[in-house]
Design an enzyme around this catalytic site. Structure first.
Site, PDB file in Angstrom:
ATOM      1  CB  VAL A  69      -0.995   0.042   1.186  1.00 50.37           C
ATOM      2  CG1 VAL A  69      -1.981  -1.101   1.100  1.00 50.37           C
ATOM      3  CG2 VAL A  69      -0.273   0.056   2.528  1.00 50.37           C
ATOM      4  CG  ASN A  95      -6.905  -5.991   8.384  1.00 51.82           C
ATOM      5  OD1 ASN A  95      -7.374  -5.892   9.511  1.00 51.82           O
ATOM      6  ND2 ASN A  95      -5.834  -6.737   8.122  1.00 51.82           N
ATOM      7  CB  SER A 147      -6.579   1.015  16.559  1.00 47.44           C
ATOM      8  OG  SER A 147      -6.241   0.672  17.890  1.00 47.44           O
ATOM      9  CE1 TYR A 161      -1.919   0.741  14.948  1.00 44.01           C
ATOM     10  CE2 TYR A 161      -2.793   1.181  17.130  1.00 44.01           C
ATOM     11  CZ  TYR A 161      -2.806   0.439  15.961  1.00 44.01           C
ATOM     12  OH  TYR A 161      -3.713  -0.584  15.808  1.00 44.01           O
ATOM     13  CB  SER A 164      -1.742   7.021  11.691  1.00 39.29           C
ATOM     14  OG  SER A 164      -1.662   5.831  12.457  1.00 39.29           O
ATOM     15  CE  LYS A 165      -4.580   1.420  12.815  1.00 36.50           C
ATOM     16  NZ  LYS A 165      -5.137   0.648  11.675  1.00 36.50           N
ATOM     17  CB  ILE A 194      -7.983  -7.862  18.735  1.00 37.75           C
ATOM     18  CG1 ILE A 194      -8.978  -6.689  18.701  1.00 37.75           C
ATOM     19  CG2 ILE A 194      -8.520  -9.072  17.967  1.00 37.75           C
ATOM     20  CD1 ILE A 194     -10.357  -6.961  19.261  1.00 37.75           C
TER      21      ILE A 194
HETATM   22  N1  NAD Z   1      -4.615  -6.929  17.230  1.00 37.32           N
HETATM   23  C1  NAD Z   1      -5.072  -5.889  17.874  1.00 37.32           C
HETATM   24  O1  NAD Z   1      -5.120  -5.881  19.124  1.00 37.32           O
HETATM   25  C2  NAD Z   1      -5.592  -4.709  17.117  1.00 37.32           C
HETATM   26  C3  NAD Z   1      -6.278  -3.750  17.829  1.00 37.32           C
HETATM   27  C4  NAD Z   1      -6.771  -2.652  17.176  1.00 37.32           C
HETATM   28  C5  NAD Z   1      -6.596  -2.509  15.819  1.00 37.32           C
HETATM   29  N2  NAD Z   1      -5.914  -3.440  15.125  1.00 37.32           N
HETATM   30  C6  NAD Z   1      -5.759  -3.207  13.684  1.00 37.32           C
HETATM   31  O2  NAD Z   1      -6.111  -4.374  12.960  1.00 37.32           O
HETATM   32  C7  NAD Z   1      -5.321  -4.425  11.791  1.00 37.32           C
HETATM   33  C8  NAD Z   1      -4.422  -5.626  11.889  1.00 37.32           C
HETATM   34  O3  NAD Z   1      -5.103  -6.752  11.665  1.00 37.32           O
HETATM   35  P1  NAD Z   1      -4.342  -8.122  11.397  1.00 37.32           P
HETATM   36  O4  NAD Z   1      -4.378  -8.888  12.661  1.00 37.32           O
HETATM   37  O5  NAD Z   1      -4.952  -8.719  10.179  1.00 37.32           O
HETATM   38  O6  NAD Z   1      -2.836  -7.618  11.093  1.00 37.32           O
HETATM   39  P2  NAD Z   1      -1.487  -8.173  10.597  1.00 37.32           P
HETATM   40  O7  NAD Z   1      -0.483  -7.289  11.247  1.00 37.32           O
HETATM   41  O8  NAD Z   1      -1.409  -9.650  10.771  1.00 37.32           O
HETATM   42  O9  NAD Z   1      -1.478  -7.759   9.086  1.00 37.32           O
HETATM   43  C9  NAD Z   1      -2.283  -8.270   8.078  1.00 37.32           C
HETATM   44  C10 NAD Z   1      -1.482  -8.260   6.813  1.00 37.32           C
HETATM   45  O10 NAD Z   1      -1.135  -6.925   6.398  1.00 37.32           O
HETATM   46  C11 NAD Z   1      -0.011  -7.055   5.576  1.00 37.32           C
HETATM   47  N3  NAD Z   1       0.670  -5.776   5.368  1.00 37.32           N
HETATM   48  C12 NAD Z   1       1.431  -5.095   6.259  1.00 37.32           C
HETATM   49  N4  NAD Z   1       1.923  -3.992   5.689  1.00 37.32           N
HETATM   50  C13 NAD Z   1       1.462  -3.974   4.407  1.00 37.32           C
HETATM   51  C14 NAD Z   1       1.629  -3.095   3.319  1.00 37.32           C
HETATM   52  N5  NAD Z   1       2.421  -2.020   3.419  1.00 37.32           N
HETATM   53  N6  NAD Z   1       1.005  -3.368   2.152  1.00 37.32           N
HETATM   54  C15 NAD Z   1       0.228  -4.470   2.029  1.00 37.32           C
HETATM   55  N7  NAD Z   1       0.050  -5.353   3.023  1.00 37.32           N
HETATM   56  C16 NAD Z   1       0.645  -5.111   4.204  1.00 37.32           C
HETATM   57  C17 NAD Z   1       0.865  -8.075   6.302  1.00 37.32           C
HETATM   58  O11 NAD Z   1       1.767  -8.712   5.396  1.00 37.32           O
HETATM   59  C18 NAD Z   1      -0.158  -9.036   6.890  1.00 37.32           C
HETATM   60  O12 NAD Z   1      -0.271 -10.227   6.133  1.00 37.32           O
HETATM   61  C19 NAD Z   1      -4.412  -3.222  11.784  1.00 37.32           C
HETATM   62  O13 NAD Z   1      -4.956  -2.167  11.044  1.00 37.32           O
HETATM   63  C20 NAD Z   1      -4.338  -2.901  13.278  1.00 37.32           C
HETATM   64  O14 NAD Z   1      -3.976  -1.579  13.486  1.00 37.32           O
HETATM   65  C21 NAD Z   1      -5.404  -4.546  15.740  1.00 37.32           C
END
Ligand code: NAD
Length: 259
Positions: A69, A95, A147, A161, A164-165, A194
């Site tokens: 991205v 996501n 988030s 973070y 940006s969020k 999560i």
């Molecule tokens: N886990 C938590 O507690 C929590 C809480 C609040 C928000 N979030 C948000 O949820 C989302 C993460 O979800 P997830 O568990 O699927 O995350 P993850 O970190 O496992 O990422 C999902 C995918 O995103 C891909 N990715 C990373 N950078 C990229 C880029 N520049 N271009 C394309 N793909 C890219 C990674 O390769 C990965 O496969 C994020 O936006 C995070 O901020 C998570």
């Protein structure tokens, strides 16, 4: 099992940074279970393919696209692929998100810019690319994954973070307002604590997994961390026509943390 029957969805960040269920992976699988054709977009081809394989293994329809991205071409690439595969797009789930530890004094320009590029500008890029098609068909749903950090201060600092969020929340509202006349909706999820592989990768890689999980669960009034499925089910509501008159809102998926 047909809440998304006939819909064409692109999940950006459909892989997972580790073993187990990330939010994007669970969302892609759930959307496919509900009848959507799913394009799994990820900068890691391997991660995207792992999700697509799960979907195909269950009899669903999934394809992959390797795209980062931060690349200016990422948006057009997604739209071109969706058009070539299925003639267009109905659902975009953005996501992708990274965290960077550090308060304002520990955050240099490069770290700040990188977090914004991935968490916010990437969302704008992909959204800009899919909107003309959604407007032309007078239908579409965009789900942004923000988030709880946008509105709630954790016991540690990660200012880039958080900011940006919060900006992503505003982006969802701007997109919603601008595109409502075209029946294109935009909403935003604020997941709380999560239990995903993302946490070990970005939030805390030093504490052992059990201690970290117990500490995180104890923060939540419901007494447990959320799962990627909790996030995916909330995304499903926004993506489906069940939320046809819902646009420009944020939904907290936080087990009562901010109640
Ligand atoms: N886990 C938590 O507690 C929590 C809480 C609040 C928000 N979030 C948000 O949820 C989302 C993460 O979800 P997830 O568990 O699927 O995350 P993850 O970190 O496992 O990422 C999902 C995918 O995103 C891909 N990715 C990373 N950078 C990229 C880029 N520049 N271009 C394309 N793909 C890219 C990674 O390769 C990965 O496969 C994020 O936006 C995070 O901020 C998570």
């Amino acid at each position: 099992m047909s809440r998304l029957a006939g819909k064409r969805a692109a999940i950006i960040g459909a892989g997972s940074v580790g073993e187990g269920w990330g939010n994007g992976k669970a969302t892609a699988v759930l959307f496919a279970r509900e009848g959507a054709k799913v394009l799994c977009v990820d900068r890691s081809q391997e991660a995207a393919e792992a999700t697509a394989e799960l979907i195909r293994g269950e009899g669903g329809t999934a394809e992959t696209l390797m795209a980062d991205v931060t690349d200016a071409q990422a948006g057009p690439q997604v739209m071109e692929r969706m058009t070539a595969l299925w003639g267009g797009i109905d659902i975009l789930d953005y996501n992708v998100g990274i965290s960077q530890a550090g308060g304002i004094l520990e955050t240099d320009d490069a770290a700040w810019a990188r977090v914004f590029d991935i968490n916010l500008t990437g969302a704008m890029r992909v959204t800009r690319a899919v909107l003309p098609a959604m407007r032309a068909q007078n239908a579409g749903s965009i789900v942004f994954v923000s988030s709880l950090a946008a509105v709630y201060s954790a016991p540690y600092s990660y200012v880039s973070y958080e900011v940006s969020k919060m900006a992503l929340v505003r982006l969802a509202k701007s997109v919603a307002r601008e595109n409502a006349p075209f029946q294109v909706r935009a909403n935003v999820l604020l997941p709380g604590v999560i239990d995903t592989p993302h946490v070990a990768a970005f939030v805390d890689s030093e504490t052992d997994a059990e201690t970290l999980a117990a500490r995180r669960a104890a923060m939540v009034p419901m007494g447990r961390q959320g799962t990627a499925w909790d996030v995916a089910r909330a995304a499903l509501f926004f993506a489906s026509d069940e939320s046809a008159y819902v646009t420009g809102i944020e939904m907290r998926v936080d087990g009562g943390l901010t109640a």
